[in-house]
Design an enzyme around this catalytic site. Structure first.
Site, short mmCIF file in Angstrom:
data_model
loop_
_atom_site.label_atom_id
_atom_site.label_comp_id
_atom_site.label_asym_id
_atom_site.label_seq_id
_atom_site.Cartn_x
_atom_site.Cartn_y
_atom_site.Cartn_z
N GLU A 1 0.82 -1.22 0.00
CA GLU A 1 0.00 0.00 0.00
C GLU A 1 0.85 1.27 0.00
O GLU A 1 0.42 2.31 -0.46
CB GLU A 1 -0.92 0.02 1.23
CG GLU A 1 -2.35 -0.38 0.90
CD GLU A 1 -3.33 -0.16 2.05
OE1 GLU A 1 -2.93 -0.20 3.22
OE2 GLU A 1 -4.51 0.06 1.76
N HIS B 1 8.96 -26.59 -1.19
CA HIS B 1 8.45 -27.71 -1.99
C HIS B 1 7.36 -27.27 -2.96
O HIS B 1 6.65 -28.10 -3.51
CB HIS B 1 7.93 -28.81 -1.06
CG HIS B 1 9.03 -29.34 -0.19
ND1 HIS B 1 9.73 -30.48 -0.48
CD2 HIS B 1 9.58 -28.83 0.95
CE1 HIS B 1 10.66 -30.67 0.45
NE2 HIS B 1 10.60 -29.68 1.33
N LYS C 1 -13.51 0.68 -3.85
CA LYS C 1 -14.58 1.13 -2.94
C LYS C 1 -15.63 1.92 -3.72
O LYS C 1 -16.83 1.74 -3.53
CB LYS C 1 -14.00 2.01 -1.82
CG LYS C 1 -13.16 1.26 -0.81
CD LYS C 1 -12.84 2.17 0.36
CE LYS C 1 -11.83 1.58 1.29
NZ LYS C 1 -11.34 2.53 2.27
O1 PA5 Z 1 -3.38 1.40 5.88
C1 PA5 Z 1 -4.48 1.82 5.56
O2 PA5 Z 1 -4.72 3.04 5.56
C2 PA5 Z 1 -5.62 0.90 5.18
O3 PA5 Z 1 -5.19 -0.40 5.01
C3 PA5 Z 1 -6.69 0.94 6.25
O4 PA5 Z 1 -6.13 0.55 7.46
C4 PA5 Z 1 -7.87 0.04 5.92
O5 PA5 Z 1 -8.36 0.34 4.64
C5 PA5 Z 1 -8.97 0.18 6.95
O6 PA5 Z 1 -9.40 1.49 7.05
P1 PA5 Z 1 -10.46 1.96 8.13
O7 PA5 Z 1 -9.88 1.77 9.49
O8 PA5 Z 1 -10.72 3.40 7.84
O9 PA5 Z 1 -11.68 1.10 7.95
#
Ligand code: PA5
Length: 413
Positions: free
Chosen positions: A271, A292, A404
């Site tokens: 990310e 393996h 999303k």
């Molecule tokens: O690192 C990040 O920003 C994302 O992976 C969020 O943690 C994830 O999308 C969850 O977001 P939220 O806590 O707003 O539901």
């Protein structure tokens, strides 16, 4: 070089002025990222005050329940699983996870597993808009109300969200406990904050040791010069291999209890760096099992990956391999322990794979709250440096928003 983590790398990376500048800026924390750097000094959100408050909140939960349900996805769940999976549960509550899938089969199993158990839920949601935790919050709230009535359910609900948000006012209105999700840290960098300290403490982890490991690592990485800075050396090596044409980094370890830690690491780097058409694809591999399966590709397939071995010097247990009078043709194992064989397998793998692809070796002394705290910080700081060397913003995730948008549109939001 610091002893919390030892590093060995194929070839040499050039530490030029640019790298020194990036390190110096990250050690101070750049003004342009000030809204995302709340983790840089662990004393801010994982200092003694938050450690103690988190322990108290965990005690409050354990006084009324034996099971703690963490509702959250991505950065709102991975760190808890990474730590509790690695150190094992010595005492404390049973911690289970929800809000990270939309599978009805998984929910049916979860609901069945909660039968006969008193449970609390902690809905961790920075934005409180993410679908998966939203669904879980409804399903489990309903279960709590049916079981304990509305007032009883309220006592069993924790909400971890952004201060001043709609989620906070909802918690106040309904009488749920509220835990602040730091506004200055994005999900995947929150391992060392109350977001995760509370469930970690509920699961029996020594979060004081976790915070101490992180603080020691932070001190080392924020004061070490470039040529001795293990996070910078790791970040430079990753970028060197990327420039040489490698596109995948595989994290490998011979300790299956790091299984959930891999997921945390994958999320952090995927990310943070996979954007603007750039970045290494992070994958993890559990050895020796996957020698393996994936081992064939690593040794003989397309030359697209390099490997980072996470080496644990003390496995924390010793098991003798017995010998008897059966001629099973494994006589060469007589007198050896499992630990010795695992070590030999690891050394042999590194030797064999090094002939094919570049390898990095990160070595820690043992798996404990202290060392995992240090590792959380090490990788977060390395990721910051690595993203800056690559030329991307390591703290946003515009790509995640795309799916999303499509999904909310189909759901009529
Ligand atoms: O690192 C990040 O920003 C994302 O992976 C969020 O943690 C994830 O999308 C969850 O977001 P939220 O806590 O707003 O539901």
């Amino acid at each position: 070089m610091d002893e919390l983590i030892r590093i060995g790398i194929s070839g040499n990376s050039r530490i030029d002025e640019g790298a020194e500048r990036i390190l110096a800026a990250a050690q101070k924390g750049e003004e342009c990222y000030k809204d995302s750097l709340g983790w840089l000094d662990p004393s801010k959100w994982a200092g003694e005050e938050w450690v103690e408050r988190s322990i108290q909140l965990a005690r409050k939960a354990s006084a009324i329940a034996d099971t703690f349900v963490v509702i959250g996805i991505g950065g709102s769940n991975n760190s808890v699983r990474a730590l509790l999976g690695a150190v094992g549960r010595k005492s404390g509550m049973n911690v289970v996870y929800a809000g990270n899938t939309l599978s009805s089969y998984a929910y049916r199993e979860l609901i069945e597993s909660l039968e006969g158990h008193d449970f609390v839920i902690d809905c961790i949601a920075k934005n409180f808009e993410t679908l998966e935790p939203g669904v879980a919050f409804r399903v489990l709230r309903d279960l709590l109300v049916k079981r304990y009535g509305k007032a009883g359910a309220s006592e069993r609900i924790f909400c971890t969200g952004t201060p001043g948000s709609y989620f906070e006012s909802l918690a106040a209105k309904e009488g749920y406990a509220f835990i602040p999700f730091p506004e200055d840290i994005g999900g995947r960098y929150t391992a060392l904050s109350p977001v995760h300290l509370v469930p970690m403490a509920a699961g029996g982890a020594d979060i004081r040791e976790l915070a101490r490991g992180a603080a020691d690592m932070a001190h080392i990485l924020r004061t070490s010069p470039a040529k001795e800075n293990s996070a910078l050396l790791y970040a430079l090596a990753r970028n060197r291999f990327y420039d040489e044409g490698y596109r995948i980094e595989m994290l490998s370890a011979f300790e299956p209890r790091l299984r959930w830690f891999y997921k945390w690491w994958e999320q952090l780097f995927a990310e943070s760096e996979g954007k603007d058409g750039k970045g290494l694809f992070p994958v993890a591999s559990e050895f020796s099992e996957e020698l393996h399966s994936l081992g064939q590709f690593i040794q003989d397939g397309s030359p697209i990956l390099f490997e980072t071995f996470l080496d644990v010097r003390d496995p924390g247990a010793s098991v003798m391999i017995p010998s008897d009078d059966v001629d099973d043709r494994f006589g060469y194992l007589d007198g050896l322990t499992m630990e010795m064989v695992n070590r030999i397998a690891e050394e042999a793998t590194i030797k064999a794979h090094s002939k094919r692809c570049p390898c990095i070796r990160l070595s820690i002394s043992e798996i404990s709250e202290y060392s995992i705290g240090a590792l959380f910080y090490f990788f977060a700081f390395s990721c910051y440096l690595s993203g800056r060397i690559l030329g991307v913003n390591p703290f946003d995730q515009p790509g995640v928003e795309e799916y999303k948008k499509e999904m909310f549109c189909s759901l009529g939001k």
